[in-house]
Design a protein around this motif. Structure first.
Motif, mmCIF file in Angstrom:
data_model
loop_
_atom_site.group_PDB
_atom_site.id
_atom_site.type_symbol
_atom_site.label_atom_id
_atom_site.label_comp_id
_atom_site.label_asym_id
_atom_site.label_seq_id
_atom_site.Cartn_x
_atom_site.Cartn_y
_atom_site.Cartn_z
ATOM 1 N N SER A 54 86.199 64.640 49.754
ATOM 2 C CA SER A 54 85.026 63.780 49.875
ATOM 3 C C SER A 54 84.790 63.374 51.330
ATOM 4 O O SER A 54 83.648 63.197 51.757
ATOM 5 C CB SER A 54 85.192 62.548 48.999
ATOM 6 N N LEU A 55 85.851 63.264 52.107
ATOM 7 C CA LEU A 55 85.704 62.917 53.519
ATOM 8 C C LEU A 55 85.000 64.045 54.284
ATOM 9 O O LEU A 55 84.096 63.797 55.094
ATOM 10 C CB LEU A 55 87.081 62.635 54.124
ATOM 11 N N VAL A 56 85.390 65.275 53.991
ATOM 12 C CA VAL A 56 84.736 66.430 54.636
ATOM 13 C C VAL A 56 83.270 66.492 54.235
ATOM 14 O O VAL A 56 82.393 66.756 55.070
ATOM 15 C CB VAL A 56 85.475 67.733 54.268
ATOM 16 N N ALA A 58 81.369 63.956 53.357
ATOM 17 C CA ALA A 58 80.670 62.850 54.007
ATOM 18 C C ALA A 58 80.364 63.193 55.459
ATOM 19 O O ALA A 58 79.248 62.961 55.949
ATOM 20 C CB ALA A 58 81.508 61.576 53.922
ATOM 21 N N PHE A 59 81.358 63.750 56.172
ATOM 22 C CA PHE A 59 81.122 64.151 57.568
ATOM 23 C C PHE A 59 80.060 65.244 57.650
ATOM 24 O O PHE A 59 79.224 65.254 58.562
ATOM 25 C CB PHE A 59 82.410 64.622 58.233
ATOM 26 N N GLY A 60 80.075 66.166 56.704
ATOM 27 C CA GLY A 60 79.052 67.218 56.681
ATOM 28 C C GLY A 60 77.663 66.651 56.474
ATOM 29 O O GLY A 60 76.693 67.074 57.106
ATOM 30 N N THR A 61 77.551 65.672 55.580
ATOM 31 C CA THR A 61 76.259 65.026 55.331
ATOM 32 C C THR A 61 75.756 64.315 56.578
ATOM 33 O O THR A 61 74.578 64.423 56.944
ATOM 34 C CB THR A 61 76.386 64.032 54.163
ATOM 35 N N VAL A 62 76.657 63.584 57.242
ATOM 36 C CA VAL A 62 76.270 62.872 58.470
ATOM 37 C C VAL A 62 75.853 63.871 59.551
ATOM 38 O O VAL A 62 74.864 63.654 60.274
ATOM 39 C CB VAL A 62 77.428 61.965 58.945
ATOM 40 N N ALA A 63 76.570 64.986 59.660
ATOM 41 C CA ALA A 63 76.235 65.999 60.671
ATOM 42 C C ALA A 63 74.860 66.616 60.383
ATOM 43 O O ALA A 63 74.050 66.802 61.308
ATOM 44 C CB ALA A 63 77.311 67.081 60.708
#
Length: 159
Positions: A54-56, A58-63
């Motif tokens: 889920s952390l990956v 979330a970072f992908g969504t922000v990117a």
């Protein structure tokens, strides 16, 4: 054709011991498990244990959001540049358009004066092109449809 003896009456058939049903129940035949038992039933959910955390995600969504906003900002800057260029072009040709409009107004005024002279030639004391107002006061014209940035350009034209 011999048919054989006739069947005995129903009441006599029940009396004969060979035709009677036994009074005890026979042992039932049951269906049982196969030798070694049944295989275990899989009742748990079979979800994969791998994949992005889920952390990956979330970072992908922000990117992705950041990249999209970057592209939106770039497009806005380009659009603003095009609008500025169009505005500069319009301001550059404004003197030519004003001169053309002045020529059209002068031509129209001479045509109207000629028509007025022809219509009012029999009236004593009529001056062609003179103002019909007897007062010298005229309320200044308001420039409502002209943007504030261009009012200084048009003020000289309307005074």
């Amino acid at each position: 054709p011999a048919r054989g003896p006739p069947p005995p009456p129903a009441c006599l058939a029940l009396r004969s011991p060979a035709l009677r049903m036994p009074l005890h129940q026979p042992t039932p035949v049951q269906d049982g498990p196969p030798p070694g038992g049944f295989k275990p039933i899989q009742y748990k959910r079979n979800l994969p244990k791998h994949g992005p955390s889920s952390l990956v995600m979330a970072f992908g969504t922000v990117a992705l959001f950041g990249f999209g906003m970057y592209k939106v900002i770039q497009a806005n800057r380009t659009r603003r540049g095009w609008a500025r260029e169009e505005k500069d072009i319009r301001l550059a040709i404004l003197p030519f358009l004003t001169a053309e409009s002045d020529l059209q107004q002068a031509h129209l005024k001479t045509k109207l004066n000629e028509k007025e002279a022809e219509l009012m030639k029999g009236v004593q004391g009529w001056e062609v092109g003179a103002s019909v107002y007897q007062s010298t006061y005229v309320k200044p014209m308001e420039l409502l449809a002209v943007p504030n940035s261009q009012k200084s350009i048009f003020k000289a034209h309307f005074q």
